[in-house]
Scaffold this active site. Structure first.
Site, PDB file in Angstrom:
ATOM      1  NE  ARG A  51      -0.408   1.920   3.508  1.00  0.00           N
ATOM      2  CZ  ARG A  51       0.752   2.586   3.621  1.00  0.00           C
ATOM      3  NH1 ARG A  51       1.909   1.948   3.860  1.00  0.00           N
ATOM      4  NH2 ARG A  51       0.791   3.893   3.513  1.00  0.00           N
ATOM      5  N   GLY A  52       0.208   2.403  -0.167  1.00  0.00           N
ATOM      6  CA  GLY A  52       0.970   3.646  -0.273  1.00  0.00           C
ATOM      7  C   GLY A  52       1.218   3.940  -1.740  1.00  0.00           C
ATOM      8  CB  ALA A  53       1.051   7.137  -3.617  1.00  0.00           C
ATOM      9  NE  ARG A  91      -6.257   1.110  -2.046  1.00  0.00           N
ATOM     10  CZ  ARG A  91      -5.515   1.590  -1.035  1.00  0.00           C
ATOM     11  NH1 ARG A  91      -4.372   1.024  -0.727  1.00  0.00           N
ATOM     12  NH2 ARG A  91      -5.926   2.619  -0.309  1.00  0.00           N
ATOM     13  CD  GLN A 190      -3.451   3.390   6.576  1.00  0.00           C
ATOM     14  OE1 GLN A 190      -4.067   3.845   7.537  1.00  0.00           O
ATOM     15  NE2 GLN A 190      -4.022   3.171   5.415  1.00  0.00           N
ATOM     16  CG  ASP A 231      -2.740   8.596  -1.563  1.00  0.00           C
ATOM     17  OD1 ASP A 231      -2.209   7.475  -1.604  1.00  0.00           O
ATOM     18  OD2 ASP A 231      -2.891   9.237  -0.501  1.00  0.00           O
ATOM     19  CG  ASN A 241      -2.141  12.213   2.070  1.00  0.00           C
ATOM     20  OD1 ASN A 241      -1.565  11.317   1.466  1.00  0.00           O
ATOM     21  ND2 ASN A 241      -1.871  12.494   3.330  1.00  0.00           N
ATOM     22  CE  LYS A 242      -5.156   6.286   3.874  1.00  0.00           C
ATOM     23  NZ  LYS A 242      -6.098   5.379   3.153  1.00  0.00           N
TER      24      LYS A 242
HETATM   25  O1  MRU Z   1      -4.663   3.598   1.764  1.00  0.00           O
HETATM   26  P1  MRU Z   1      -3.179   3.649   1.777  1.00  0.00           P
HETATM   27  O2  MRU Z   1      -2.532   3.186   3.025  1.00  0.00           O
HETATM   28  O3  MRU Z   1      -2.577   3.055   0.534  1.00  0.00           O
HETATM   29  O4  MRU Z   1      -2.956   5.200   1.758  1.00  0.00           O
HETATM   30  C1  MRU Z   1      -2.160   5.826   0.918  1.00  0.00           C
HETATM   31  C2  MRU Z   1      -1.158   6.461   1.721  1.00  0.00           C
HETATM   32  O5  MRU Z   1      -0.167   5.847   1.990  1.00  0.00           O
HETATM   33  C3  MRU Z   1      -1.383   7.781   2.300  1.00  0.00           C
HETATM   34  O6  MRU Z   1      -2.463   8.473   1.873  1.00  0.00           O
HETATM   35  C4  MRU Z   1      -0.118   8.526   2.266  1.00  0.00           C
HETATM   36  O7  MRU Z   1      -0.213   9.569   3.163  1.00  0.00           O
HETATM   37  C5  MRU Z   1       0.184   9.042   0.902  1.00  0.00           C
HETATM   38  S1  MRU Z   1       1.777   8.855   0.458  1.00  0.00           S
HETATM   39  C6  MRU Z   1       1.863   7.266  -0.036  1.00  0.00           C
END
Ligand code: MRU
Length: 347
Positions: A51-53, A91, A190, A231, A241-242
């Site tokens: 996971r993570g962008a 995703r 996370q 993201d 973003n999250k």
């Molecule tokens: O849902 P996730 O854990 O894949 O979330 C994405 C992220 O990791 C966050 O939004 C993060 O802050 C962005 S940078 C990868």
């Protein structure tokens, strides 16, 4: 980054097998998960094993390359088109996923080898740009700073180093004394699980805070700087973003605390003029209703943590308007978020 003395990337490919750090087991267990075909890699992205962008982008690029390998005998255009659609459906919010899939798909039209080389190249670029983000971002950090971060934009969210955490790692390497407030980041935690684990692994002083504690700490003057990841970034500088990032940005703006986003250029979406066009992923409501952890014997369990009969909503991301963002730290330098020319800025 090193774990127990060994260098790891978050996701990598050897031959046509994709390896990844199993993030659902962290912080309780460190294990490597492997996928032999693109279907498995898709499932790993969906279930957030990876996971993570940036890590999603690299995994998606590898998945596309796996599909080309799987298709070597049949040479079916339909199979490749379906694989591309399947990967893109895993995703929806992370821009890096689409960027990587497009690049590997186009390369694979020349040959399977080209697809593999391109996927490896994307992963290398991700690690390299994260490193550069650390160099530029560390200039914002002075010794004695307390930095707040949300979610996990560390090396686990990218191929290596990370984005929001990379300046923190670089500042620490430079000998600066820093402290990190880690938003726990409900519902999946996370921050509490991954960012805290990463910082502990690098011996960086930190504390996990409840998601609703940030404004309080800012009001007390305890936060000098906030850095988050992204993201997807629209061309007007709005940032997805999250979930929870927007609230932090509003609080930081109110208290005059610099609020930076750290992201590679692969997260900028040239086809997205403004944040209101970004598709926000809705995830399973059980992520809100339940929490997973370990008992004293180390066995993982999920338990319900709310009124069982109530409805839940689970938007995974929010959009922070450019006007609340002090700057965006990229691998080519720091830019102002409200410079509408972001796309053109880098040519
Ligand atoms: O849902 P996730 O854990 O894949 O979330 C994405 C992220 O990791 C966050 O939004 C993060 O802050 C962005 S940078 C990868």
């Amino acid at each position: 980054m090193k774990v127990n003395g060994t260098d790891y990337r978050t996701v990598w490919m050897e031959g046509s097998t994709v390896f990844m750090v199993e993030q659902n087991l962290l912080p309780f267990d460190f294990a490597i998960y492997r996928c032999m075909d693109y279907e498995c890699t898709c499932e790993a992205i969906k279930t957030m094993i990876v996971r993570g962008a940036g890590a999603i982008g690299a995994a998606a690029g590898f998945a596309m390359a796996q599909a080309f390998v799987q298709n070597m005998k049949e040479k079916s255009a339909d199979f490749l088109a379906k694989a591309k659609t399947d990967i893109e459906a895993t995703r929806p919010t992370a821009r890096n996923l689409f960027y990587a899939v497009d690049r590997v798909f186009n390369a694979g039209l020349q040959s399977v080898e080209h697809a593999i080389i391109e996927a490896q190249q994307i992963a290398d670029e991700d690690a390299q740009s994260s490193r550069m983000i650390g160099q530029y971002g560390s200039e914002l950090i002075h010794s004695g700073f307390a930095i707040e971060t949300h979610c996990n934009a560390g090396w686990l969210a990218f191929v290596d180093y990370g984005t929001a955490l990379s300046p923190i790692y670089t500042a620490s390497e430079q000998g600066k004394e820093i402290f990190v407030y880690v938003d726990e980041t409900r519902p999946r935690g996370q921050g509490a699980r991954l960012t805290a684990w990463e910082l502990a692994n690098e011996n960086i002083p930190h504390a996990i805070i409840p998601d609703n504690a940030g404004a309080h700490l800012m009001s007390l003057g305890k936060v000098d700087l906030m850095i988050v990841g992204a993201d997807r970034i629209a061309m007007n500088g709005d940032v997805a973003n999250k979930i929870g990032t927007l609230e932090k940005a509003i609080a930081a703006h109110y208290y005059g605390i610099p609020f930076y986003v750290a992201a590679p250029l692969s997260t900028f979406d040239p086809d997205c003029p403004a944040g209101n066009e970004i598709i926000i992923e809705e995830r399973n409501k059980d992520e809100v209703r339940m929490q997973t952890g370990t008992d004293e014997k180390g066995n993982m369990h999920s338990v319900t943590v709310c009124h069982p009969g109530s409805k839940a909503l689970n938007p995974a991301f929010d959009v922070t308007p450019a006007s609340l963002i002090t700057g965006i730290i990229t691998e080519r330098g720091i830019i102002k978020a409200d410079e509408v020319e972001i796309g053109r800025f880098f040519g």
